[in-house]
Design a protein around this motif. Sequence first.
Motif, PDB file in Angstrom:
ATOM      1  N   ASP A 123       0.706  -1.325   0.294  1.00 53.77           N
ATOM      2  CA  ASP A 123      -0.025  -0.070  -0.048  1.00 53.77           C
ATOM      3  C   ASP A 123       0.877   1.085  -0.143  1.00 53.77           C
ATOM      4  O   ASP A 123       1.715   1.371   0.567  1.00 53.77           O
ATOM      5  CB  ASP A 123      -1.013  -0.034   1.213  1.00 53.77           C
ATOM      6  CG  ASP A 123      -2.029  -1.140   1.221  1.00 53.77           C
ATOM      7  OD1 ASP A 123      -2.148  -1.567   0.274  1.00 53.77           O
ATOM      8  OD2 ASP A 123      -2.496  -1.316   2.323  1.00 53.77           O
ATOM      9  N   ASN A 197       1.496   3.451   7.667  1.00 53.35           N
ATOM     10  CA  ASN A 197       1.407   2.143   7.276  1.00 53.35           C
ATOM     11  C   ASN A 197       2.610   1.424   7.400  1.00 53.35           C
ATOM     12  O   ASN A 197       3.639   1.313   6.670  1.00 53.35           O
ATOM     13  CB  ASN A 197       1.148   2.302   5.811  1.00 53.35           C
ATOM     14  CG  ASN A 197       0.675   0.847   5.153  1.00 53.35           C
ATOM     15  OD1 ASN A 197      -0.029   0.025   6.023  1.00 53.35           O
ATOM     16  ND2 ASN A 197       1.117   0.285   4.342  1.00 53.35           N
ATOM     17  N   ASP A 213      -0.932  -4.415   9.063  1.00 51.91           N
ATOM     18  CA  ASP A 213      -0.672  -5.102   7.900  1.00 51.91           C
ATOM     19  C   ASP A 213      -0.123  -4.100   6.781  1.00 51.91           C
ATOM     20  O   ASP A 213      -1.112  -3.341   6.500  1.00 51.91           O
ATOM     21  CB  ASP A 213      -2.003  -5.831   7.568  1.00 51.91           C
ATOM     22  CG  ASP A 213      -1.942  -6.742   6.298  1.00 51.91           C
ATOM     23  OD1 ASP A 213      -0.968  -6.424   5.417  1.00 51.91           O
ATOM     24  OD2 ASP A 213      -2.594  -7.530   6.131  1.00 51.91           O
ATOM     25  N   MET A 214       0.705  -4.412   5.757  1.00 44.51           N
ATOM     26  CA  MET A 214       1.080  -3.061   5.011  1.00 44.51           C
ATOM     27  C   MET A 214       0.529  -3.217   3.710  1.00 44.51           C
ATOM     28  O   MET A 214       0.727  -2.439   2.846  1.00 44.51           O
ATOM     29  CB  MET A 214       2.635  -3.321   4.860  1.00 44.51           C
ATOM     30  CG  MET A 214       3.248  -2.512   6.300  1.00 44.51           C
ATOM     31  SD  MET A 214       4.893  -2.770   6.434  1.00 44.51           S
ATOM     32  CE  MET A 214       5.374  -1.231   5.215  1.00 44.51           C
ATOM     33  N   ASP A 216      -3.297  -4.065   3.539  1.00 45.04           N
ATOM     34  CA  ASP A 216      -4.597  -4.629   4.000  1.00 45.04           C
ATOM     35  C   ASP A 216      -5.377  -3.121   3.412  1.00 45.04           C
ATOM     36  O   ASP A 216      -6.580  -3.438   3.569  1.00 45.04           O
ATOM     37  CB  ASP A 216      -4.774  -4.735   5.467  1.00 45.04           C
ATOM     38  CG  ASP A 216      -4.440  -3.547   6.196  1.00 45.04           C
ATOM     39  OD1 ASP A 216      -3.770  -2.553   5.726  1.00 45.04           O
ATOM     40  OD2 ASP A 216      -4.736  -3.900   7.419  1.00 45.04           O
ATOM     41  N   LEU A 218      -5.357  -0.366   4.421  1.00 48.32           N
ATOM     42  CA  LEU A 218      -5.799   0.326   5.775  1.00 48.32           C
ATOM     43  C   LEU A 218      -4.650   1.126   6.447  1.00 48.32           C
ATOM     44  O   LEU A 218      -3.627   0.517   6.532  1.00 48.32           O
ATOM     45  CB  LEU A 218      -6.498  -0.443   6.938  1.00 48.32           C
ATOM     46  CG  LEU A 218      -7.828  -0.827   6.551  1.00 48.32           C
ATOM     47  CD1 LEU A 218      -8.331  -1.986   7.751  1.00 48.32           C
ATOM     48  CD2 LEU A 218      -8.846   0.171   6.282  1.00 48.32           C
ATOM     49  N   GLU A 220      -2.920   2.947   9.916  1.00 51.44           N
ATOM     50  CA  GLU A 220      -3.359   3.265  11.398  1.00 51.44           C
ATOM     51  C   GLU A 220      -3.234   4.543  11.593  1.00 51.44           C
ATOM     52  O   GLU A 220      -2.358   5.369  11.255  1.00 51.44           O
ATOM     53  CB  GLU A 220      -2.125   2.491  12.343  1.00 51.44           C
ATOM     54  CG  GLU A 220      -2.459   0.876  12.655  1.00 51.44           C
ATOM     55  CD  GLU A 220      -2.319   0.212  11.231  1.00 51.44           C
ATOM     56  OE1 GLU A 220      -1.214   0.510  10.194  1.00 51.44           O
ATOM     57  OE2 GLU A 220      -3.160  -0.731  10.975  1.00 51.44           O
TER      58      GLU A 220
END
Length: 306
Positions: A123, A197, A213-214, A216, A218, A220
């Motif tokens: 991501d 990320n 999770d790098m 996913d 999403l 943080e």
Amino acid sequence: MGKKLLFVYNPRSGRGLIKQNLAEIIDVLTKGGYDVIAHPTQAAGDARETFARMAGEVDTVVCSGGDGTMDEVVDAVMKYAPAMPVGYIPAGSTNDFANSLAISKNMVEAAEDIVVGDIYQCDVGAFNDKHFIYVAAFGMFTNVSYETDQTLKNNLGHLAYVLEAGKQLFNIPSYHIMVDADGRKVEGNYAYGMITNSRLVGGMKNITGRAVDMNDGLFEVTLVHTPTNPIEVNEIIQALLNGAETSLVEKVKAKRVTIDSAEEIAWTLDGEYGEAHTHVEIENRHKELQLFLNRRKPVKLVSPNN
Ligand SMILES: [Mg+2]
């Protein structure tokens, strides 16, 4: 005919580590079937400009330096050749991104892992018209990285950041912001915010939260309320370093985050200055970075709890 590979490296990163490894890295990449064009960066911004200029002439780009050099290359790749695979040979004093993905700290081994050719779809963050690889942040500590000079970074490594950060505990900023994280809205006074990320930021392992999770889709999101006394400062530090619960630190996962403020707020992207803004739109570009990562050997990912 070999594939053309642009090798952009920062000769000053991490005590000039590249000097002892350059010939061997180029040899490994050449044996891997690439014609290598090597470019030592001449100044901040040069990695970005060099890739922008050469994107149409090469098949692959490999970057060596710290997170800031990688940030420039990835930003340019996303703009000019988003499908191009990118290799990373970390050489900086704090390599959060590389450590998060367990990329080898041995530079020649990192080059060998690139020529294996396996791709990890990572991501990437879009931040207004720019990109970042693992962290966009504002407020307390965010000027630490680019204000800590290169000689100090080289001599003291991570400690240089900690020393600079310590100085800032006595001068805590406060920003009134409106945040929208996938439709969840908050408004208030915050001293610090980061959209990450990564399993590490500033070399610290617990700071972004657990189950990171790098790829996913999403981020943080961590928002720190402005502390009003030393007890609250301590509570915040415990929450960031040890994951202790406190209402002063809010954590959510989100794909899209917008932050608005009346005043301009200075941001940092991957530790480099990201300019001042009153409106930022941050979006997780799911699996859009084609990163070389050798997945044929056991991956020792950083566990979130150690
Ligand atoms: Mg993620």
